[in-house]
Scaffold this motif. Structure first.
Motif, PDB file in Angstrom:
ATOM      1  N   THR A   1       0.868  -1.194   0.000  1.00 19.66           N
ATOM      2  CA  THR A   1       0.000   0.000   0.000  1.00 19.66           C
ATOM      3  C   THR A   1       0.893   1.229   0.000  1.00 19.66           C
ATOM      4  O   THR A   1       1.705   1.398   0.927  1.00 19.66           O
ATOM      5  CB  THR A   1      -0.891   0.013   1.254  1.00 19.66           C
ATOM      6  OG1 THR A   1      -1.613  -1.204   1.314  1.00 19.66           O
ATOM      7  CG2 THR A   1      -1.861   1.171   1.205  1.00 19.66           C
TER       8      THR A   1
ATOM      9  N   ALA B   1       1.730   3.596   3.253  1.00 21.25           N
ATOM     10  CA  ALA B   1       1.348   2.960   4.515  1.00 21.25           C
ATOM     11  C   ALA B   1       2.566   2.754   5.412  1.00 21.25           C
ATOM     12  O   ALA B   1       2.529   3.055   6.615  1.00 21.25           O
ATOM     13  CB  ALA B   1       0.671   1.621   4.245  1.00 21.25           C
TER      14      ALA B   1
ATOM     15  N   ALA C   1       3.808   6.007   6.844  1.00 19.82           N
ATOM     16  CA  ALA C   1       2.863   6.565   7.830  1.00 19.82           C
ATOM     17  C   ALA C   1       2.987   5.825   9.159  1.00 19.82           C
ATOM     18  O   ALA C   1       3.029   6.456  10.230  1.00 19.82           O
ATOM     19  CB  ALA C   1       1.426   6.464   7.310  1.00 19.82           C
ATOM     20  N   VAL C   2       3.073   4.502   9.110  1.00 25.34           N
ATOM     21  CA  VAL C   2       3.162   3.735  10.361  1.00 25.34           C
ATOM     22  C   VAL C   2       4.492   4.004  11.050  1.00 25.34           C
ATOM     23  O   VAL C   2       4.550   4.136  12.285  1.00 25.34           O
ATOM     24  CB  VAL C   2       2.963   2.233  10.078  1.00 25.34           C
ATOM     25  CG1 VAL C   2       3.296   1.399  11.287  1.00 25.34           C
ATOM     26  CG2 VAL C   2       1.541   1.972   9.630  1.00 25.34           C
TER      27      VAL C   2
ATOM     28  N   PHE D   1       0.586   8.568  18.273  1.00 24.75           N
ATOM     29  CA  PHE D   1       0.651   7.605  17.187  1.00 24.75           C
ATOM     30  C   PHE D   1      -0.487   7.834  16.197  1.00 24.75           C
ATOM     31  O   PHE D   1      -0.270   7.895  14.973  1.00 24.75           O
ATOM     32  CB  PHE D   1       0.586   6.185  17.750  1.00 24.75           C
ATOM     33  CG  PHE D   1       0.388   5.129  16.698  1.00 24.75           C
ATOM     34  CD1 PHE D   1      -0.843   4.524  16.521  1.00 24.75           C
ATOM     35  CD2 PHE D   1       1.436   4.737  15.881  1.00 24.75           C
ATOM     36  CE1 PHE D   1      -1.028   3.557  15.547  1.00 24.75           C
ATOM     37  CE2 PHE D   1       1.262   3.770  14.909  1.00 24.75           C
ATOM     38  CZ  PHE D   1       0.027   3.176  14.739  1.00 24.75           C
ATOM     39  N   LEU D   2      -1.704   7.989  16.734  1.00 28.89           N
ATOM     40  CA  LEU D   2      -2.859   8.174  15.840  1.00 28.89           C
ATOM     41  C   LEU D   2      -2.703   9.440  15.002  1.00 28.89           C
ATOM     42  O   LEU D   2      -2.876   9.424  13.778  1.00 28.89           O
ATOM     43  CB  LEU D   2      -4.147   8.276  16.665  1.00 28.89           C
ATOM     44  CG  LEU D   2      -4.681   6.997  17.294  1.00 28.89           C
ATOM     45  CD1 LEU D   2      -5.988   7.271  18.028  1.00 28.89           C
ATOM     46  CD2 LEU D   2      -4.902   5.918  16.264  1.00 28.89           C
TER      47      LEU D   2
ATOM     48  N   THR E   1       0.339   9.267  12.506  1.00 34.14           N
ATOM     49  CA  THR E   1       0.063   8.346  11.395  1.00 34.14           C
ATOM     50  C   THR E   1      -0.917   8.973  10.415  1.00 34.14           C
ATOM     51  O   THR E   1      -0.697   8.959   9.189  1.00 34.14           O
ATOM     52  CB  THR E   1      -0.526   7.027  11.915  1.00 34.14           C
ATOM     53  OG1 THR E   1       0.361   6.455  12.857  1.00 34.14           O
ATOM     54  CG2 THR E   1      -0.749   6.045  10.781  1.00 34.14           C
TER      55      THR E   1
ATOM     56  N   TRP F   1      -0.017  10.100   6.674  1.00 29.32           N
ATOM     57  CA  TRP F   1      -0.794   9.415   5.637  1.00 29.32           C
ATOM     58  C   TRP F   1      -1.441  10.408   4.682  1.00 29.32           C
ATOM     59  O   TRP F   1      -1.300  10.299   3.460  1.00 29.32           O
ATOM     60  CB  TRP F   1      -1.841   8.539   6.321  1.00 29.32           C
ATOM     61  CG  TRP F   1      -2.855   7.904   5.431  1.00 29.32           C
ATOM     62  CD1 TRP F   1      -4.150   8.307   5.239  1.00 29.32           C
ATOM     63  CD2 TRP F   1      -2.688   6.751   4.622  1.00 29.32           C
ATOM     64  NE1 TRP F   1      -4.783   7.470   4.367  1.00 29.32           N
ATOM     65  CE2 TRP F   1      -3.902   6.499   3.969  1.00 29.32           C
ATOM     66  CE3 TRP F   1      -1.624   5.888   4.386  1.00 29.32           C
ATOM     67  CZ2 TRP F   1      -4.087   5.424   3.106  1.00 29.32           C
ATOM     68  CZ3 TRP F   1      -1.813   4.823   3.522  1.00 29.32           C
ATOM     69  CH2 TRP F   1      -3.026   4.607   2.885  1.00 29.32           C
ATOM     70  N   PHE F   2      -2.136  11.400   5.231  1.00 28.16           N
ATOM     71  CA  PHE F   2      -2.834  12.358   4.369  1.00 28.16           C
ATOM     72  C   PHE F   2      -1.847  13.183   3.558  1.00 28.16           C
ATOM     73  O   PHE F   2      -2.059  13.449   2.371  1.00 28.16           O
ATOM     74  CB  PHE F   2      -3.741  13.280   5.195  1.00 28.16           C
ATOM     75  CG  PHE F   2      -5.060  12.669   5.522  1.00 28.16           C
ATOM     76  CD1 PHE F   2      -5.449  12.484   6.838  1.00 28.16           C
ATOM     77  CD2 PHE F   2      -5.925  12.266   4.538  1.00 28.16           C
ATOM     78  CE1 PHE F   2      -6.666  11.896   7.139  1.00 28.16           C
ATOM     79  CE2 PHE F   2      -7.143  11.679   4.825  1.00 28.16           C
ATOM     80  CZ  PHE F   2      -7.519  11.491   6.134  1.00 28.16           C
TER      81      PHE F   2
ATOM     82  N   ARG G   1      -0.499  10.946   0.769  1.00 30.05           N
ATOM     83  CA  ARG G   1      -1.527  10.615  -0.222  1.00 30.05           C
ATOM     84  C   ARG G   1      -1.843  11.823  -1.094  1.00 30.05           C
ATOM     85  O   ARG G   1      -2.075  11.699  -2.294  1.00 30.05           O
ATOM     86  CB  ARG G   1      -2.804  10.128   0.463  1.00 30.05           C
ATOM     87  CG  ARG G   1      -2.623   8.858   1.248  1.00 30.05           C
ATOM     88  CD  ARG G   1      -2.459   7.650   0.424  1.00 30.05           C
ATOM     89  NE  ARG G   1      -3.701   7.193  -0.131  1.00 30.05           N
ATOM     90  CZ  ARG G   1      -3.866   6.018  -0.745  1.00 30.05           C
ATOM     91  NH1 ARG G   1      -2.848   5.209  -0.870  1.00 30.05           N
ATOM     92  NH2 ARG G   1      -5.016   5.680  -1.233  1.00 30.05           N
TER      93      ARG G   1
ATOM     94  N   ASP H   1      -7.472   1.715   0.017  1.00 28.31           N
ATOM     95  CA  ASP H   1      -6.313   1.880   0.910  1.00 28.31           C
ATOM     96  C   ASP H   1      -6.636   2.869   2.027  1.00 28.31           C
ATOM     97  O   ASP H   1      -6.287   2.663   3.196  1.00 28.31           O
ATOM     98  CB  ASP H   1      -5.100   2.397   0.120  1.00 28.31           C
ATOM     99  CG  ASP H   1      -4.588   1.362  -0.873  1.00 28.31           C
ATOM    100  OD1 ASP H   1      -3.877   1.754  -1.812  1.00 28.31           O
ATOM    101  OD2 ASP H   1      -4.911   0.169  -0.688  1.00 28.31           O
TER     102      ASP H   1
ATOM    103  N   MET I   1      -6.784   2.098   6.045  1.00 22.65           N
ATOM    104  CA  MET I   1      -5.962   2.800   7.032  1.00 22.65           C
ATOM    105  C   MET I   1      -6.835   3.265   8.198  1.00 22.65           C
ATOM    106  O   MET I   1      -6.460   3.133   9.371  1.00 22.65           O
ATOM    107  CB  MET I   1      -5.254   3.999   6.374  1.00 22.65           C
ATOM    108  CG  MET I   1      -4.461   4.863   7.348  1.00 22.65           C
ATOM    109  SD  MET I   1      -3.214   4.003   8.299  1.00 22.65           S
ATOM    110  CE  MET I   1      -1.858   3.955   7.193  1.00 22.65           C
TER     111      MET I   1
ATOM    112  N   PHE J   1      -7.655   0.273  10.256  1.00 19.25           N
ATOM    113  CA  PHE J   1      -6.487  -0.153  11.026  1.00 19.25           C
ATOM    114  C   PHE J   1      -6.317   0.709  12.268  1.00 19.25           C
ATOM    115  O   PHE J   1      -6.078   0.202  13.373  1.00 19.25           O
ATOM    116  CB  PHE J   1      -5.241  -0.073  10.146  1.00 19.25           C
ATOM    117  CG  PHE J   1      -3.947  -0.184  10.898  1.00 19.25           C
ATOM    118  CD1 PHE J   1      -3.129   0.937  11.069  1.00 19.25           C
ATOM    119  CD2 PHE J   1      -3.539  -1.374  11.461  1.00 19.25           C
ATOM    120  CE1 PHE J   1      -1.948   0.847  11.774  1.00 19.25           C
ATOM    121  CE2 PHE J   1      -2.355  -1.463  12.175  1.00 19.25           C
ATOM    122  CZ  PHE J   1      -1.565  -0.355  12.329  1.00 19.25           C
ATOM    123  N   LEU J   2      -6.476   2.025  12.109  1.00 21.35           N
ATOM    124  CA  LEU J   2      -6.296   2.917  13.258  1.00 21.35           C
ATOM    125  C   LEU J   2      -7.383   2.696  14.295  1.00 21.35           C
ATOM    126  O   LEU J   2      -7.115   2.697  15.508  1.00 21.35           O
ATOM    127  CB  LEU J   2      -6.273   4.372  12.787  1.00 21.35           C
ATOM    128  CG  LEU J   2      -5.039   4.772  11.976  1.00 21.35           C
ATOM    129  CD1 LEU J   2      -5.166   6.202  11.485  1.00 21.35           C
ATOM    130  CD2 LEU J   2      -3.777   4.612  12.801  1.00 21.35           C
TER     131      LEU J   2
END
Lengths: 120, 230
Positions: free
Chosen positions: A25, A28, A31-32, A64-65, A68, A72-73, A76, B25, B29, B32-33
């Motif tokens: 992905t 991903a 981001a993680v 973390f939230l 991430t 991610w945003f 993307r 995707d 995500m 997953f969160l």
């Protein structure tokens, strides 16, 4: 056959919690990893300032939230911009090939740069 | 085509399928969160002190777990609605093909070209040549040009069928007496496989769909060749 086995191995991504395929992905994995770093940083910082263990874990998880999601945003959106640019370039190349020398050629429009001089 | 024990989507062959993959995707995500958060809360509750069980209400947490799900739903809904409306756009197709479902084969009619139509039967397992895929290959493929918007009108001659090609993000029911339309553009040359997706009798699993995308100049040669044959 060897090519198929290699393709199979490449396609078997690693799924976090069995849900998120971080290898295949786009964005991903980054981001993680950013989230893990942000979590560690936020939790450690909170603990060093307050010495509260449980609350620091909570802050670390919130970090973390947020990290991430933010990473991610950001990734993307950049990918989406690159995709749009790629499609525009592809269409531009296709149109140039199709319309070159015709009335629709963008190079023929007033204000366009003159074509380079060829050999006489 | 799908690989054995494949869980995810196939590689996209059309811009629409690319968008669907990206949205998938994004949704995964979010899932997953949320799953991580639930796991963390479970661990926190299991390890909480027993004196904490006397907490009866808290306005802050009530607000958080009302507002946060609403925000999450909006984050999922906005790209979803964008794709939903993107799927319904008609982008001036250059080619129209009719795909008709029968028991148990597909027939394709290229009415833009005179008298070009053919049936597409599954190649039986014992007739396969090495390298061909079992239950997926057909004797005549539906050929379309790459980078050209194509319209497929789907119907059926007897019972319900469904014309589906996962790599292109297409699935439309073939209903007797009704024409369903789908439009798509194939980005790259290749062969894309699908299978009938509506139960239609004994050989429902044995009427595959094979779409072959080739450059336009080769497509013109193919139509000339097929017209001569038919």
């Amino acid at each position: 056959m060897a090519g198929e086995e290699q393709e199979n191995n490449n396609n078997k991504g690693f799924r976090l919690l069995g849900i998120l395929d971080v290898q295949n992905t786009p964005c991903a994995r980054d981001a993680v990893l950013h989230g893990a770093g942000g979590s560690l940083g936020a939790g450690l910082l909170h603990f060093l300032t307050t010495s509260r263990v449980k609350r620091s874990f909570d802050v670390g998880f919130a970090g973390f939230l947020l990290t991430t999601l933010g990473s991610w945003f950001y990734c993307r959106m950049n990918n989406a911009k690159v995709r749009v640019q790629q499609r525009r370039i592809q269409d531009g190349i296709k149109n140039k090939i199709m319309y070159e020398g015709s009335a629709h050629d963008p190079a023929n429009k007033p204000g366009a740069a003159p074509p380079p001089l060829g050999p006489s | 085509m799908a690989l054995p024990s494949q869980l995810g989507f196939q590689d996209a062959g059309s811009p629409l399928m690319e968008e669907l993959l990206h949205f998938h995707d994004h949704a995964l995500m979010v899932v997953f969160l949320i799953s991580t958060m639930v796991l963390y809360i479970i661990v926190a509750m299991v390890t909480a002190k027993l004196t904490d069980k006397l907490v009866l209400d808290s306005q802050e947490i009530e607000i958080i777990w009302t507002v946060l799900p609403a925000i999450i739903l909006i984050l999922i809904a906005l790209p979803s609605l964008r794709i939903l409306y993107l799927m319904d756009e008609i982008n001036d197709p250059h080619l129209t093909i009719k795909a008709l479902g029968h028991q148990w084969y597909w027939s394709y009619e290229y009415t833009d070209y005179e008298d070009l139509g053919f049936d597409s039967y599954m190649i039986p397992t014992h007739d396969l040549t090495p390298g061909q895929f079992r239950l997926l290959e057909a004797d005549h493929r539906m050929v379309i040009p790459t980078e050209s918007p194509a319209r497929v009108l789907i119907s059926a001659e007897d019972v319900l069928h469904s014309w589906a090609v996962p790599a292109l993000g297409i699935k439309a029911d073939a209903v007797p007496g009704r024409l369903n339309q789908t439009t798509f553009i194939v980005n790259r040359p290749g062969v894309f496989y699908g299978q009938c997706s509506e139960i239609c009798g004994a050989n429902h699993s044995f009427m595959p769909i094979v779409v072959e995308a080739i450059p336009l100049e080769h497509f013109e040669n193919w139509t000339s060749l097929m017209s001569e044959e038919t």
